[in-house]
Motif scaffolding. Structure first.
Motif, mmCIF file in Angstrom:
data_model
loop_
_atom_site.group_PDB
_atom_site.id
_atom_site.type_symbol
_atom_site.label_atom_id
_atom_site.label_comp_id
_atom_site.label_asym_id
_atom_site.label_seq_id
_atom_site.Cartn_x
_atom_site.Cartn_y
_atom_site.Cartn_z
ATOM 1 N N ASP A 93 -21.197 -26.414 21.816
ATOM 2 C CA ASP A 93 -19.879 -26.236 22.438
ATOM 3 C C ASP A 93 -18.950 -25.522 21.465
ATOM 4 O O ASP A 93 -17.833 -25.950 21.223
ATOM 5 N N SER A 94 -19.434 -24.412 20.912
ATOM 6 C CA SER A 94 -18.785 -23.775 19.766
ATOM 7 C C SER A 94 -18.463 -22.310 20.024
ATOM 8 O O SER A 94 -19.307 -21.558 20.520
ATOM 9 N N ILE A 95 -17.241 -21.891 19.660
ATOM 10 C CA ILE A 95 -16.886 -20.467 19.685
ATOM 11 C C ILE A 95 -17.654 -19.716 18.603
ATOM 12 O O ILE A 95 -18.130 -18.592 18.809
ATOM 13 N N ALA A 96 -17.790 -20.329 17.434
ATOM 14 C CA ALA A 96 -18.501 -19.670 16.330
ATOM 15 C C ALA A 96 -19.921 -19.292 16.729
ATOM 16 O O ALA A 96 -20.410 -18.209 16.384
ATOM 17 N N ARG A 97 -20.587 -20.171 17.464
ATOM 18 C CA ARG A 97 -21.969 -19.880 17.870
ATOM 19 C C ARG A 97 -22.029 -18.740 18.877
ATOM 20 O O ARG A 97 -23.038 -18.020 18.941
ATOM 21 N N ILE A 98 -20.997 -18.551 19.689
ATOM 22 C CA ILE A 98 -20.949 -17.385 20.575
ATOM 23 C C ILE A 98 -20.909 -16.103 19.750
ATOM 24 O O ILE A 98 -21.636 -15.139 20.020
ATOM 25 N N LEU A 99 -20.053 -16.089 18.734
ATOM 26 C CA LEU A 99 -19.931 -14.902 17.877
ATOM 27 C C LEU A 99 -21.242 -14.616 17.158
ATOM 28 O O LEU A 99 -21.653 -13.450 17.019
ATOM 29 N N GLU A 100 -21.907 -15.666 16.718
ATOM 30 C CA GLU A 100 -23.194 -15.488 16.034
ATOM 31 C C GLU A 100 -24.275 -14.994 16.996
ATOM 32 O O GLU A 100 -25.161 -14.233 16.612
ATOM 33 N N GLU A 101 -24.173 -15.390 18.259
ATOM 34 C CA GLU A 101 -25.133 -14.910 19.260
ATOM 35 C C GLU A 101 -25.014 -13.404 19.460
ATOM 36 O O GLU A 101 -25.970 -12.737 19.875
ATOM 37 N N MET A 102 -23.856 -12.842 19.137
ATOM 38 C CA MET A 102 -23.680 -11.389 19.233
ATOM 39 C C MET A 102 -24.359 -10.642 18.084
ATOM 40 O O MET A 102 -24.394 -9.409 18.092
ATOM 41 N N GLY A 103 -24.841 -11.374 17.090
ATOM 42 C CA GLY A 103 -25.581 -10.718 16.022
ATOM 43 C C GLY A 103 -25.088 -10.968 14.621
ATOM 44 O O GLY A 103 -25.598 -10.388 13.665
ATOM 45 N N LEU A 104 -24.113 -11.859 14.471
ATOM 46 C CA LEU A 104 -23.607 -12.185 13.137
ATOM 47 C C LEU A 104 -24.475 -13.266 12.505
ATOM 48 O O LEU A 104 -24.857 -14.222 13.179
ATOM 49 N N GLU A 105 -24.762 -13.119 11.211
ATOM 50 C CA GLU A 105 -25.518 -14.160 10.528
ATOM 51 C C GLU A 105 -24.738 -15.457 10.514
ATOM 52 O O GLU A 105 -25.304 -16.548 10.665
ATOM 53 N N SER A 106 -23.427 -15.357 10.327
ATOM 54 C CA SER A 106 -22.545 -16.518 10.351
ATOM 55 C C SER A 106 -21.171 -16.077 10.781
ATOM 56 O O SER A 106 -20.747 -14.938 10.514
ATOM 57 N N CYS A 107 -20.468 -16.940 11.479
ATOM 58 C CA CYS A 107 -19.057 -16.689 11.762
ATOM 59 C C CYS A 107 -18.337 -16.485 10.427
ATOM 60 O O CYS A 107 -18.497 -17.272 9.495
ATOM 61 N N GLY A 108 -17.563 -15.427 10.330
ATOM 62 C CA GLY A 108 -16.907 -15.071 9.080
ATOM 63 C C GLY A 108 -17.494 -13.836 8.441
ATOM 64 O O GLY A 108 -16.859 -13.203 7.590
ATOM 65 N N ALA A 109 -18.693 -13.456 8.843
ATOM 66 C CA ALA A 109 -19.317 -12.239 8.325
ATOM 67 C C ALA A 109 -18.538 -11.016 8.804
ATOM 68 O O ALA A 109 -17.799 -11.083 9.793
ATOM 69 N N PRO A 110 -18.694 -9.860 8.118
ATOM 70 C CA PRO A 110 -18.077 -8.635 8.636
ATOM 71 C C PRO A 110 -18.486 -8.397 10.086
ATOM 72 O O PRO A 110 -19.649 -8.547 10.450
ATOM 73 N N GLY A 111 -17.527 -8.067 10.906
ATOM 74 C CA GLY A 111 -17.768 -7.915 12.331
ATOM 75 C C GLY A 111 -17.242 -9.069 13.157
ATOM 76 O O GLY A 111 -17.147 -8.975 14.388
ATOM 77 N N THR A 112 -16.871 -10.169 12.494
ATOM 78 C CA THR A 112 -16.427 -11.369 13.215
ATOM 79 C C THR A 112 -15.172 -11.099 14.040
ATOM 80 O O THR A 112 -15.080 -11.531 15.197
ATOM 81 N N THR A 113 -14.206 -10.399 13.469
ATOM 82 C CA THR A 113 -12.958 -10.140 14.189
ATOM 83 C C THR A 113 -13.215 -9.263 15.412
ATOM 84 O O THR A 113 -12.648 -9.492 16.490
ATOM 85 N N ALA A 114 -14.091 -8.281 15.275
ATOM 86 C CA ALA A 114 -14.429 -7.417 16.408
ATOM 87 C C ALA A 114 -15.122 -8.213 17.514
ATOM 88 O O ALA A 114 -14.832 -8.041 18.706
#
Length: 452
Positions: free
Chosen positions: A284-305
């Protein structure tokens, strides 16, 4: 028309993907409760809230049972108390907070918001008294939530209020030190505050709202995450389209609940806030949605985009589903309430500075962030000023809900429990902004404020 497949998908969303209605919030105006006799005023406040919201919890539970849709919280928002109480001669509004607490207990709601002041351009007598009452009010109540508006795109930023709120937050932390400074979790400092927000701790019932109104806040990060798993590796056009379609379904459910609650309570339907609000539960996480887009971890470059895409697609899908979308609407990034965010902070992938950058494109701002207990009031004021500037310049709502946890240091973990979750204590820039903050005055409104 509904078909079997659509029904089964909805059931699956609820049972396995953590889809829920985060809150049904009844807004109640208290402007007609003002009285020069504060005892009479508080009696009128209690009577009106307990009468208007008498069946709120019961109706919410009925809808849950009949439709099988979890409704996590039932809440009340009221007119900012600084406006209601200032006709009295009181020098403290703590008793008003205690009245709100008693009304919340009587109606059975989880939280009541509106111990608030709007000072984005200056103070009235009631604003001064209310703000000074916040630490004691939040330390002596459990369900009362408070907010202060310190800036807007039309007025600029009230830096006197920004300076004061740094002290108010540290005082609140100190008075609730025995509970890991949890009082600060019920206090939000806003720029561009909205009048119809159903989410705590920042909800209040604006003066432009009806006498009473029903606002609903939906959620569903887990549903979006599962939907994106089906288009893994595909182009961002497909990602955006998938999120839009999912947000449409989520908002439709929120509209159904809002209409039912409105009809059964005989209270006008206000808005659906289609924010994706996470919980500490896995899945139930926003961070996991961002990571599903291809980020190794929320906070990595690309997170804001990635967050910008998510926020925009959620809004686009939601406005197609309901003609009355309002509140904050988008994606929330509260650290303590999102297990993916917590993990990203613990591994060092997510910092306070990166979170600030993300707030440029999310629903609100720096939310449920624990910092060391020895963080100075001036530093907290500086963080508030930065966040307010993002909101004012970009013409969006921003907010700060920061918790300087007394006795805790960087790397410690604070357990708040329930939806508030747990928070790793984050590092704060060690360089001082004290001389900047003590200037006071008002940062002028940006040039784009002149739109009339």
């Amino acid at each position: 028309m509904y078909n079997h497949e659509a029904i089964l998908k909805t059931i699956n969303m609820i049972e396995k993907e953590k889809l829920d209605i985060r809150t049904i919030t009844m807004g109640i105006t208290l402007l007609d409760c003002s009285d020069s006799d504060s005892i009479k005023a508080r009696r009128k406040i209690y009577d009106k809230i307990t009468t208007k919201a008498e069946n709120l919890v019961k109706v919410g539970e009925q809808i849950e049972k009949e439709y099988g849709i979890p409704i996590i919280n039932k809440r009340i928002s009221v007119t900012p108390i600084s406006l209601v109480a200032q006709s009295s001669a009181d020098i403290s509004y703590v008793k008003y907070a205690e009245t709100l607490e008693k009304a919340a207990e009587e109606t059975g709601v989880n939280f009541i918001g509106g111990f608030s002041a709007l000072v984005h351009k200056g103070y009235s007598k009631g604003d001064v008294i209310l703000i000074n009452s916040i630490p004691e009010a939040l330390s002596s109540t459990r369900r009362v939530c408070s907010s202060v508006s310190v800036g807007s795109s039309k007025t600029g930023i009230n830096m006197d209020a920004v300076r004061q709120m740094g002290r108010i937050i540290t005082d609140t932390a100190r008075l609730t030190a025995d509970r890991d400074s949890i009082g600060c979790a019920k206090l939000v400092v806003f720029a561009n505050a909205v009048e119809d927000n159903p989410f705590m701790a920042g909800a209040f019932h604006g003066v432009g709202e009806p006498d009473t109104v029903i606002n609903v806040g939906v959620s569903g990060p887990g549903v979006v995450k599962i939907a994106l798993e089906e288009c893994r590796g595909q182009a961002f056009d497909i990602v955006a389209e998938t999120i839009k379609k999912t947000a449409f379904k989520i908002t439709r459910m929120g509209q159904l609940v809002a209409n039912e609650a409105s009809k059964r309570l005989d209270v006008p339907f206000g808005i659906v806030d289609l924010s994706l609000a996470p919980t500490p539960a896995v899945g139930d996480s926003i961070a996991r949605i961002l990571e599903e887009m291809g980020l190794e971890s929320c906070g990595a470059p690309g997170t804001t985009a990635a967050l910008a895409l998510l926020n925009d697609a959620v809004k686009k899908g939601g406005v197609m589903a309901s003609s009355h979308v309002g509140g904050l609407s988008g994606a929330f990034i509260p650290v303590s309430e999102d297990e993916g965010m917590i993990e990203a902070v613990r591994t060092g992938a997510l910092t306070l500075e990166k979170l600030e950058a993300m707030t440029c494109v999310c629903s609100v701002g720096l939310d449920m962030i624990a910092v060391p207990g020895d963080t100075t009031a001036e530093t907290i004021s500086g963080i508030i000023a930065d966040e307010a500037a993002i909101g004012v310049i970009n013409n969006k709502t921003t907010a700060v809900r920061i918790i300087p946890v007394v006795g805790k240091q960087i790397g410690d973990t604070v357990e708040f429990g329930g939806l508030l979750g747990s928070a790793p204590v984050m590092a704060v820039n060690r360089f001082s902004c004290a001389d900047f903050i003590k200037r006071g005055g008002r940062i002028p409104a940006p040039i784009h404020s002149m739109k009339n």
